[in-house]
Design a protein around this motif. Structure first.
Motif, PDB file in Angstrom:
ATOM      1  N   ILE A   1      22.005  37.314  66.431  1.00 13.68           N
ATOM      2  CA  ILE A   1      21.846  37.216  67.851  1.00 13.68           C
ATOM      3  C   ILE A   1      23.331  36.618  68.181  1.00 13.68           C
ATOM      4  CG2 ILE A   1      20.804  35.663  69.260  1.00 13.68           C
ATOM      5  CD1 ILE A   1      18.352  35.480  67.504  1.00 13.68           C
ATOM      6  N   ARG A   2      23.966  37.094  69.252  1.00 13.77           N
ATOM      7  CA  ARG A   2      25.232  36.514  69.401  1.00 13.77           C
ATOM      8  C   ARG A   2      25.590  36.743  70.901  1.00 13.77           C
ATOM      9  NH1 ARG A   2      26.339  41.497  66.069  1.00 13.77           N
ATOM     10  NH2 ARG A   2      26.781  43.332  67.395  1.00 13.77           N
ATOM     11  N   GLY A   3      26.572  36.208  71.439  1.00  9.76           N
ATOM     12  CA  GLY A   3      27.195  36.150  72.721  1.00  9.76           C
ATOM     13  C   GLY A   3      27.566  34.926  73.177  1.00  9.76           C
ATOM     14  N   ARG A   4      27.864  34.622  74.339  1.00  9.31           N
ATOM     15  CA  ARG A   4      28.045  33.424  75.049  1.00  9.31           C
ATOM     16  C   ARG A   4      27.440  33.365  76.613  1.00  9.31           C
ATOM     17  NH1 ARG A   4      32.274  30.687  72.218  1.00  9.31           N
ATOM     18  NH2 ARG A   4      33.802  31.884  71.193  1.00  9.31           N
ATOM     19  N   GLY A   5      27.007  32.245  76.961  1.00  9.60           N
ATOM     20  CA  GLY A   5      26.326  32.012  78.222  1.00  9.60           C
ATOM     21  C   GLY A   5      25.317  33.101  78.580  1.00  9.60           C
ATOM     22  N   ALA A   6      25.379  33.802  79.903  1.00  6.38           N
ATOM     23  CA  ALA A   6      24.456  34.849  80.147  1.00  6.38           C
ATOM     24  C   ALA A   6      24.853  36.331  79.697  1.00  6.38           C
ATOM     25  CB  ALA A   6      24.387  34.792  81.674  1.00  6.38           C
ATOM     26  N   MET A   7      25.528  36.164  78.482  1.00  7.24           N
ATOM     27  CA  MET A   7      26.040  37.621  77.741  1.00  7.24           C
ATOM     28  C   MET A   7      25.486  37.564  76.393  1.00  7.24           C
ATOM     29  SD  MET A   7      29.703  39.076  77.820  1.00  7.24           S
ATOM     30  CE  MET A   7      30.354  40.651  77.214  1.00  7.24           C
ATOM     31  N   VAL A   8      24.594  37.860  76.301  1.00 10.48           N
ATOM     32  CA  VAL A   8      23.750  37.684  74.776  1.00 10.48           C
ATOM     33  C   VAL A   8      23.074  39.049  74.142  1.00 10.48           C
ATOM     34  CG1 VAL A   8      21.916  36.654  73.393  1.00 10.48           C
ATOM     35  CG2 VAL A   8      23.309  35.239  75.113  1.00 10.48           C
ATOM     36  N   ALA A   9      23.179  39.416  72.756  1.00 12.59           N
ATOM     37  CA  ALA A   9      22.878  40.593  72.391  1.00 12.59           C
ATOM     38  C   ALA A   9      22.334  40.520  70.942  1.00 12.59           C
ATOM     39  CB  ALA A   9      24.014  41.621  72.335  1.00 12.59           C
ATOM     40  N   VAL A  10      21.499  41.419  70.409  1.00 12.82           N
ATOM     41  CA  VAL A  10      20.702  41.233  69.479  1.00 12.82           C
ATOM     42  C   VAL A  10      21.163  42.630  68.724  1.00 12.82           C
ATOM     43  CG1 VAL A  10      18.979  39.654  69.636  1.00 12.82           C
ATOM     44  CG2 VAL A  10      18.482  42.061  70.117  1.00 12.82           C
ATOM     45  N   GLU A  11      21.669  42.631  67.282  1.00 12.48           N
ATOM     46  CA  GLU A  11      21.831  43.608  66.665  1.00 12.48           C
ATOM     47  C   GLU A  11      20.742  44.009  65.521  1.00 12.48           C
ATOM     48  OE1 GLU A  11      25.235  45.755  63.704  1.00 12.48           O
ATOM     49  OE2 GLU A  11      25.737  43.975  64.834  1.00 12.48           O
ATOM     50  N   LEU A  12      20.115  45.310  65.728  1.00  5.96           N
ATOM     51  CA  LEU A  12      18.933  45.503  65.161  1.00  5.96           C
ATOM     52  C   LEU A  12      19.160  46.334  63.801  1.00  5.96           C
ATOM     53  CD1 LEU A  12      16.234  46.252  67.533  1.00  5.96           C
ATOM     54  CD2 LEU A  12      16.924  44.018  66.725  1.00  5.96           C
ATOM     55  N   VAL A  13      18.900  46.007  62.683  1.00  3.80           N
ATOM     56  CA  VAL A  13      18.830  46.595  61.247  1.00  3.80           C
ATOM     57  C   VAL A  13      17.813  47.232  60.632  1.00  3.80           C
ATOM     58  CG1 VAL A  13      21.306  45.607  61.006  1.00  3.80           C
ATOM     59  CG2 VAL A  13      19.110  44.444  60.061  1.00  3.80           C
ATOM     60  N   GLU A  14      18.060  48.017  59.692  1.00  2.00           N
ATOM     61  CA  GLU A  14      16.643  48.331  58.790  1.00  2.00           C
ATOM     62  C   GLU A  14      16.484  46.838  57.897  1.00  2.00           C
ATOM     63  OE1 GLU A  14      15.190  51.020  58.950  1.00  2.00           O
ATOM     64  OE2 GLU A  14      16.438  52.143  60.138  1.00  2.00           O
ATOM     65  N   PRO A  15      15.107  46.907  57.707  1.00  2.00           N
ATOM     66  CA  PRO A  15      14.776  45.528  56.855  1.00  2.00           C
ATOM     67  C   PRO A  15      15.359  45.295  55.742  1.00  2.00           C
ATOM     68  CG  PRO A  15      12.768  46.655  58.063  1.00  2.00           C
ATOM     69  CD  PRO A  15      14.118  47.611  57.923  1.00  2.00           C
ATOM     70  N   ASP A  16      15.713  44.250  55.495  1.00  2.00           N
ATOM     71  CA  ASP A  16      16.651  43.679  54.136  1.00  2.00           C
ATOM     72  C   ASP A  16      17.749  44.359  53.884  1.00  2.00           C
ATOM     73  OD1 ASP A  16      14.179  42.140  53.433  1.00  2.00           O
ATOM     74  OD2 ASP A  16      13.187  43.757  52.727  1.00  2.00           O
ATOM     75  N   SER A  17      18.504  44.762  55.021  1.00  2.00           N
ATOM     76  CA  SER A  17      19.896  45.397  54.824  1.00  2.00           C
ATOM     77  C   SER A  17      20.523  45.398  56.044  1.00  2.00           C
ATOM     78  CB  SER A  17      19.789  46.920  54.747  1.00  2.00           C
ATOM     79  OG  SER A  17      19.464  47.501  55.757  1.00  2.00           O
ATOM     80  N   ASP A  18      21.874  45.735  56.192  1.00  2.00           N
ATOM     81  CA  ASP A  18      22.739  45.615  57.341  1.00  2.00           C
ATOM     82  C   ASP A  18      22.750  47.092  57.935  1.00  2.00           C
ATOM     83  OD1 ASP A  18      24.438  46.780  55.567  1.00  2.00           O
ATOM     84  OD2 ASP A  18      26.102  45.133  55.863  1.00  2.00           O
ATOM     85  N   THR A  19      21.892  47.929  57.630  1.00  6.32           N
ATOM     86  CA  THR A  19      22.047  49.464  58.064  1.00  6.32           C
ATOM     87  C   THR A  19      21.615  49.298  59.659  1.00  6.32           C
ATOM     88  OG1 THR A  19      21.564  50.160  55.920  1.00  6.32           O
ATOM     89  CG2 THR A  19      21.236  51.643  57.702  1.00  6.32           C
ATOM     90  N   PRO A  20      22.295  50.185  60.310  1.00  7.96           N
ATOM     91  CA  PRO A  20      22.206  49.835  61.863  1.00  7.96           C
ATOM     92  C   PRO A  20      20.819  50.853  61.982  1.00  7.96           C
ATOM     93  CG  PRO A  20      24.609  50.563  61.617  1.00  7.96           C
ATOM     94  CD  PRO A  20      23.892  50.762  60.170  1.00  7.96           C
ATOM     95  N   ASN A  21      19.859  49.939  63.046  1.00  9.48           N
ATOM     96  CA  ASN A  21      18.677  50.706  63.115  1.00  9.48           C
ATOM     97  C   ASN A  21      18.580  51.140  64.929  1.00  9.48           C
ATOM     98  OD1 ASN A  21      15.997  51.137  63.623  1.00  9.48           O
ATOM     99  ND2 ASN A  21      15.184  49.353  62.349  1.00  9.48           N
ATOM    100  N   ARG A  22      19.287  52.177  64.821  1.00 11.89           N
ATOM    101  CA  ARG A  22      19.420  52.885  66.427  1.00 11.89           C
ATOM    102  C   ARG A  22      18.080  53.075  67.028  1.00 11.89           C
ATOM    103  NH1 ARG A  22      23.925  56.110  68.535  1.00 11.89           N
ATOM    104  NH2 ARG A  22      23.176  56.869  70.522  1.00 11.89           N
ATOM    105  N   ASP A  23      17.145  53.498  65.919  1.00  9.14           N
ATOM    106  CA  ASP A  23      15.775  54.203  66.345  1.00  9.14           C
ATOM    107  C   ASP A  23      15.033  52.940  67.029  1.00  9.14           C
ATOM    108  OD1 ASP A  23      16.548  56.775  65.747  1.00  9.14           O
ATOM    109  OD2 ASP A  23      15.470  56.751  63.775  1.00  9.14           O
ATOM    110  N   ALA A  24      15.239  51.795  66.593  1.00 10.53           N
ATOM    111  CA  ALA A  24      14.239  50.680  66.794  1.00 10.53           C
ATOM    112  C   ALA A  24      14.837  50.151  68.144  1.00 10.53           C
ATOM    113  CB  ALA A  24      14.350  49.542  66.032  1.00 10.53           C
ATOM    114  N   VAL A  25      15.938  50.116  68.546  1.00 11.73           N
ATOM    115  CA  VAL A  25      16.756  49.707  69.816  1.00 11.73           C
ATOM    116  C   VAL A  25      16.307  50.738  70.788  1.00 11.73           C
ATOM    117  CG1 VAL A  25      18.962  49.769  71.248  1.00 11.73           C
ATOM    118  CG2 VAL A  25      18.813  48.532  68.902  1.00 11.73           C
ATOM    119  N   ALA A  26      16.135  52.220  70.521  1.00  9.37           N
ATOM    120  CA  ALA A  26      15.696  53.194  71.442  1.00  9.37           C
ATOM    121  C   ALA A  26      14.209  52.922  71.808  1.00  9.37           C
ATOM    122  CB  ALA A  26      16.100  54.380  71.104  1.00  9.37           C
ATOM    123  N   ALA A  27      13.615  52.658  71.091  1.00  6.06           N
ATOM    124  CA  ALA A  27      11.820  52.581  71.066  1.00  6.06           C
ATOM    125  C   ALA A  27      11.641  51.238  71.824  1.00  6.06           C
ATOM    126  CB  ALA A  27      11.223  52.386  69.708  1.00  6.06           C
TER     127      ALA A  27
END
Length: 452
Positions: free
Chosen positions: A377-403
């Motif tokens: 979870i990162r950002g400042r003020g009213a500019m915040v985001a979450v980066e989603l990954v595959e469980p137990d890794s840092d592999t980007p999880n694009r499908d979860a974001v789209a869903a």
């Protein structure tokens, strides 16, 4: 929980989420069919609903559905859609004249916008401001000013950067698809340095600032040659790249390096500026005083306006007639910008942005505690985001974001995605949104995570 904040501005829309048809509804689908015959396929939209009105924290579509707005037109309607001071100033100006071209017959509102930006941007040095139409155009002109002032050609940008879609700014942007693929060849003399991206730094976040700065310094001193670099341009918080907040101290070291080498340091504040982060400019969080600051998006509350503000000696370096544009600094857009400044200052929206950020972060931490796909979870003020990954890794999880994004829209919440790998959910609610709508929006988000 903080007290419910009264919505600022917009049409007198009921501040509720309400779905009365399927999403998209029949009227939106009808317009979409017309769109298919009239618009090129490459011009896409994030969702299939068509807007009819917006204000406070909601957007009403043509079918009468009311959505909670967590996007603000991609950080444009920061003070709220159709904010009263913005609307009234623009409306009054439209009744006087719509255009003269500032280069032909100037007008006072342009000067007043410039004076305000000169006052608000970091630093107490003498400044100048020039107005343009879009963020891309302003970034290009910042490069022109830097080249004119230094007599040098090269531009250095960073990994994960987004600076626009014109030829030069597309060349400066880091992500190939969809922004660059098939549109080359690109502009020459553009170089890219590593960004101190804590979450994805190979040797760990504690090393990001030092190692990224060393690579940046060597790129310029060894590979390019500092004597040919006109400017280094960076987003203090990278927007389209995924709301990346650089490792603490990295940007200050970059700025100091530029000062030592006679390189113009440019802050691209197109997405993060104009109150979004709880300060007028995201540069302030790092104690930065850029040579040039680029603004757009939230500057005029939805009307097209952008600016380059910077040191007088740099801004005065371009020759007479070398900078400008037919529509640059349109009078209605200038009046709208003055309405934005008034709204932020009189309604204490910098503090409101900080409160909204606290609320969003609290909700996201609760979601993260339940779902291991939340990497950061990162950002400042009213500019915040979450980066989603595959469980137990840092592999980007694009499908979860789209869903999750699709699920939110279906349940009346408008959200946005971002990230170099397409695996970031970003949240940019208008500062006019109420706490109740914020909480309701995050309950929808929580349910979308659970639905995975």
């Amino acid at each position: 929980m903080t007290a419910v904040h009264a919505p600022v501005g917009g049409p007198q829309l009921e501040q509720v989420r309400r779905l009365i048809t399927e999403v998209p509804g029949p009227r939106s689908r009808e317009i979409a069919q017309r769109r298919g015959a009239a618009l090129p396929t490459g011009l896409t939209s994030a969702v299939g609903v068509y807007a009819a009105a917006a204000g406070g924290g909601v957007l009403l579509d043509v079918d009468g559905n009311s959505f909670i707005d967590f996007g603000s037109g991609i950080a444009v309607t920061t003070v709220g859609n159709s904010a009263p001071r913005v609307v009234e100033r623009a409306r009054e100006q439209l009744g006087k004249f719509t255009h003269t071209c500032f280069l032909a017959t100037p007008y006072e509102s342009y000067v007043e916008v410039a004076e305000t930006l000169n006052r608000l941007t970091p630093g107490d040095h003498e400044k100048r401001t020039a107005l343009f139409n879009t963020g891309s155009e302003a970034v290009e002109n910042a490069v022109k000013y830097a080249r004119a002032a230094t007599g040098r050609p090269a531009v250095v940008t960073f990994d994960n950067a987004f600076h626009g879609r014109s030829l030069l700014t597309m060349s400066m942007t880091a992500k190939a698809a969809p922004y660059k693929a098939g549109f080359g060849p690109f502009a020459p003399e553009v170089y890219r340095a590593p960004m101190a991206y804590p979450y994805r730094w190979p040797s760990g976040p504690e090393n990001a600032a030092d190692e990224a700065f060393t690579a940046f310094r060597d790129l310029i001193d060894v590979q390019i040659g500092a004597g040919v670099v006109a400017c280094v341009i960076v987003e203090p918080i990278q927007g389209e790249g995924g709301f990346i907040v650089p490792a603490p101290g990295f940007l200050a070291r970059v700025a100091d390096f530029c000062r030592e080498r006679g390189i113009v340091f440019v802050a691209d504040e197109v997405q993060a500026g104009i109150g979004r982060t709880g300060a007028w400019f995201a540069s302030e969080h790092e104690g930065l005083v850029p040579d040039l600051v680029v603004t757009a998006k939230g500057l005029a509350g939805g009307l097209p306006l952008a600016a380059v503000t910077g040191r007088a000696d740099i801004m005065d370096a371009a020759h007479a007639g070398g900078i400008g544009g037919t529509y640059s600094g349109n009078p209605a857009a200038c009046e709208a910008a003055l309405g934005v400044f008034e709204t932020i200052e009189q309604d204490n929206l910098l503090e409101r942005a900080r409160v909204i950020g606290d609320i969003m972060t609290r909700h996201l931490r609760e979601i993260a505690a339940e779902h291991p796909i939340v990497g950061e979870i990162r950002g400042r003020g009213a500019m915040v985001a979450v980066e989603l990954v595959e469980p137990d890794s840092d592999t980007p999880n694009r499908d979860a974001v789209a869903a999750i994004n699709r699920d939110c829209v279906q349940h009346g919440l408008l959200t946005l995605t971002a990230g170099t790998f397409g695996n970031v959910l970003r949240f940019l609610p208008p500062l006019s949104i109420s706490d109740d709508l914020l909480d309701e929006g995050f309950e929808i988000l929580r349910a979308a995570f659970a639905a995975l």
